[in-house]
Design a protein around this motif. Structure first.
Motif, PDB file in Angstrom:
ATOM      1  N   ASP A  43      19.736  75.613  12.607  1.00 37.86           N
ATOM      2  CA  ASP A  43      19.444  76.952  13.510  1.00 37.86           C
ATOM      3  C   ASP A  43      19.767  78.065  12.768  1.00 37.86           C
ATOM      4  O   ASP A  43      19.282  79.206  12.825  1.00 37.86           O
ATOM      5  CB  ASP A  43      19.965  77.018  14.630  1.00 37.86           C
ATOM      6  N   VAL A  44      20.910  78.135  12.034  1.00 33.94           N
ATOM      7  CA  VAL A  44      21.579  79.079  11.293  1.00 33.94           C
ATOM      8  C   VAL A  44      22.329  78.695  10.191  1.00 33.94           C
ATOM      9  O   VAL A  44      23.050  77.538  10.132  1.00 33.94           O
ATOM     10  CB  VAL A  44      22.336  80.032  12.173  1.00 33.94           C
ATOM     11  N   ALA A  45      22.839  79.425   9.133  1.00 32.42           N
ATOM     12  CA  ALA A  45      23.391  79.073   7.965  1.00 32.42           C
ATOM     13  C   ALA A  45      24.591  80.121   8.019  1.00 32.42           C
ATOM     14  O   ALA A  45      24.591  81.150   8.197  1.00 32.42           O
ATOM     15  CB  ALA A  45      22.651  79.134   6.680  1.00 32.42           C
ATOM     16  N   ILE A  46      25.831  79.682   7.819  1.00 34.08           N
ATOM     17  CA  ILE A  46      27.000  80.541   7.385  1.00 34.08           C
ATOM     18  C   ILE A  46      27.583  80.163   6.404  1.00 34.08           C
ATOM     19  O   ILE A  46      27.982  79.027   5.967  1.00 34.08           O
ATOM     20  CB  ILE A  46      28.281  80.211   8.659  1.00 34.08           C
ATOM     21  N   ASP A  47      27.776  81.410   5.229  1.00 30.42           N
ATOM     22  CA  ASP A  47      28.250  81.104   4.069  1.00 30.42           C
ATOM     23  C   ASP A  47      29.502  81.712   3.558  1.00 30.42           C
ATOM     24  O   ASP A  47      29.562  82.948   4.098  1.00 30.42           O
ATOM     25  CB  ASP A  47      26.924  81.603   3.010  1.00 30.42           C
ATOM     26  N   PHE A  48      30.256  80.621   3.636  1.00 34.53           N
ATOM     27  CA  PHE A  48      31.659  81.253   3.271  1.00 34.53           C
ATOM     28  C   PHE A  48      32.174  80.476   1.880  1.00 34.53           C
ATOM     29  O   PHE A  48      33.015  79.650   1.903  1.00 34.53           O
ATOM     30  CB  PHE A  48      32.764  81.075   4.304  1.00 34.53           C
ATOM     31  N   SER A  49      31.159  80.732   0.770  1.00 33.38           N
ATOM     32  CA  SER A  49      31.615  79.960  -0.381  1.00 33.38           C
ATOM     33  C   SER A  49      32.198  80.721  -1.470  1.00 33.38           C
ATOM     34  O   SER A  49      33.277  80.899  -1.381  1.00 33.38           O
ATOM     35  CB  SER A  49      30.284  79.463  -0.858  1.00 33.38           C
ATOM     36  N   THR A  50      31.578  80.657  -2.652  1.00 28.65           N
ATOM     37  CA  THR A  50      32.267  81.408  -3.864  1.00 28.65           C
ATOM     38  C   THR A  50      31.457  82.346  -4.292  1.00 28.65           C
ATOM     39  O   THR A  50      30.067  82.371  -4.018  1.00 28.65           O
ATOM     40  CB  THR A  50      32.499  80.636  -5.020  1.00 28.65           C
ATOM     41  N   PRO A  51      31.729  83.558  -5.048  1.00 30.60           N
ATOM     42  CA  PRO A  51      30.964  84.596  -5.706  1.00 30.60           C
ATOM     43  C   PRO A  51      29.799  83.759  -6.415  1.00 30.60           C
ATOM     44  O   PRO A  51      28.565  84.420  -6.396  1.00 30.60           O
ATOM     45  CB  PRO A  51      32.049  85.534  -6.396  1.00 30.60           C
ATOM     46  N   ASP A  52      30.178  82.839  -7.125  1.00 33.34           N
ATOM     47  CA  ASP A  52      28.875  82.381  -7.957  1.00 33.34           C
ATOM     48  C   ASP A  52      27.872  81.534  -7.183  1.00 33.34           C
ATOM     49  O   ASP A  52      26.688  81.330  -7.818  1.00 33.34           O
ATOM     50  CB  ASP A  52      29.689  81.500  -9.086  1.00 33.34           C
ATOM     51  N   ALA A  53      28.234  81.010  -6.082  1.00 37.89           N
ATOM     52  CA  ALA A  53      27.474  80.212  -5.396  1.00 37.89           C
ATOM     53  C   ALA A  53      26.535  81.050  -4.270  1.00 37.89           C
ATOM     54  O   ALA A  53      25.522  80.442  -3.775  1.00 37.89           O
ATOM     55  CB  ALA A  53      28.132  79.062  -4.567  1.00 37.89           C
ATOM     56  N   ALA A  54      27.272  82.148  -3.753  1.00 41.10           N
ATOM     57  CA  ALA A  54      26.684  82.713  -2.543  1.00 41.10           C
ATOM     58  C   ALA A  54      25.242  83.255  -2.525  1.00 41.10           C
ATOM     59  O   ALA A  54      24.459  82.808  -1.838  1.00 41.10           O
ATOM     60  CB  ALA A  54      27.618  83.963  -2.127  1.00 41.10           C
ATOM     61  N   ARG A  78      23.863  91.248  -6.436  1.00 43.16           N
ATOM     62  CA  ARG A  78      22.471  90.977  -5.841  1.00 43.16           C
ATOM     63  C   ARG A  78      22.045  90.951  -4.477  1.00 43.16           C
ATOM     64  O   ARG A  78      21.163  90.520  -3.940  1.00 43.16           O
ATOM     65  CB  ARG A  78      22.505  89.414  -6.382  1.00 43.16           C
ATOM     66  N   TYR A  79      23.059  91.771  -3.787  1.00 44.35           N
ATOM     67  CA  TYR A  79      22.656  92.184  -2.246  1.00 44.35           C
ATOM     68  C   TYR A  79      21.223  92.559  -1.791  1.00 44.35           C
ATOM     69  O   TYR A  79      20.600  92.083  -1.158  1.00 44.35           O
ATOM     70  CB  TYR A  79      23.853  92.792  -1.898  1.00 44.35           C
ATOM     71  N   ASP A  80      21.051  93.444  -2.754  1.00 41.76           N
ATOM     72  CA  ASP A  80      19.349  94.043  -2.663  1.00 41.76           C
ATOM     73  C   ASP A  80      18.434  93.079  -2.952  1.00 41.76           C
ATOM     74  O   ASP A  80      17.312  92.925  -2.202  1.00 41.76           O
ATOM     75  CB  ASP A  80      19.158  95.305  -3.684  1.00 41.76           C
ATOM     76  N   GLU A  81      18.712  92.134  -3.648  1.00 44.01           N
ATOM     77  CA  GLU A  81      17.692  90.828  -3.866  1.00 44.01           C
ATOM     78  C   GLU A  81      17.548  90.256  -2.618  1.00 44.01           C
ATOM     79  O   GLU A  81      16.589  89.696  -2.169  1.00 44.01           O
ATOM     80  CB  GLU A  81      18.141  90.137  -5.115  1.00 44.01           C
ATOM     81  N   ALA A  82      18.702  90.034  -2.028  1.00 47.10           N
ATOM     82  CA  ALA A  82      18.928  89.126  -1.075  1.00 47.10           C
ATOM     83  C   ALA A  82      17.784  89.707   0.157  1.00 47.10           C
ATOM     84  O   ALA A  82      17.295  89.080   1.050  1.00 47.10           O
ATOM     85  CB  ALA A  82      20.394  88.928  -0.336  1.00 47.10           C
TER      86      ALA A  82
END
Length: 232
Positions: A43-54, A78-82
């Motif tokens: 239903d939702v994803a929570i991302d607390f991964s690494t800078p390379d994977a985020a 890459r925030y604007d891309e997201a």
């Protein structure tokens, strides 16, 4: 609520426990060795991964129509891309440098103090942030957000980790032990100093805020932040 958890380190495990305590289910745990990701039950994803994977985690989730909560720092080039992917897919996305409820109040306090100090040229601002020795980025994302709050309300034009010029905010970063996170903002003149400080006692506050954000975002469309979640 069914949660896909991207990043299963210390923070991921705390988020898992907080989510379960609040009646939710962890239907996927994605870490560095995960080869295939099943989005079908999320239903939702929570991302607390690494800078390379985020960015990869965020973009894949948005492409699959899954709302995303991200607390990973160090990938914001890459925030604007997201954001574009989110808008194209009519998805839902929240990034925060810090999901702690107390820190988000601190952000507002910081901006208000900066507004009051903006015309008091006798005072010079500086910042110190302290974190555990496994934190990968410096300055912290929280420190950068605090600096941006100061810049938005004063004549300071940028922040720096090195020797500061007159219009720059110096940020000192320390990495030691298991400190969850401490942020200190100091305005000093020749006659006195004004200081505000936030100290995290553990990581549960970050996890709770992320889960609350996940609860809030399901069913919504758009790009949001914790001010939206908390109504600040």
């Amino acid at each position: 609520m069914n949660i896909g958890l991207f990043g299963y380190g210390k923070m991921g495990k705390i988020i898992e426990q907080v989510a379960i305590d609040r009646g939710h289910y962890i239907v996927a745990k994605i870490d560095v060795d995960t080869k295939e990701i099943d989005f079908s039950e999320m239903d939702v994803a929570i991302d607390f991964s690494t800078p390379d994977a985020a960015f990869g985690n965020i973009s894949k989730s948005l492409e699959k129509g899954i709302p995303v909560i991200s607390g990973t720092t160090g990938w914001l080039d890459r925030y604007d891309e997201a954001v574009k992917i989110c808008e194209k897919r009519q998805g839902a996305f929240i990034y925060a440098s810090n999901f702690s409820l107390g820190v988000n109040v601190f952000f507002e306090l910081n901006a208000h103090l900066a507004k009051m100090m903006g015309n008091l040229k006798e005072y010079a601002v500086s910042m110190e942030e302290i974190h555990h020795d496994q934190k990968l980025d410096a300055p912290s994302g929280t420190a950068i957000t605090l600096a941006e709050g100061i810049m938005a309300n004063t004549d300071y034009g940028k922040w720096t980790s090195g020797k500061a010029e007159k219009d720059e905010i110096p940020i000192s970063s320390k990495r030691t032990g298991s400190v969850p996170g401490t942020h200190i903002i100091d305005y000093s003149s020749s006659v006195d100093s004004i200081e505000i400080k936030h100290t995290a006692h553990n990581r549960e506050g970050f996890a709770l805020g992320a889960v609350i954000a996940a609860e809030w975002i399901v069913g919504k469309t758009g790009v949001f932040d914790m001010k939206d979640v908390l109504g600040l």
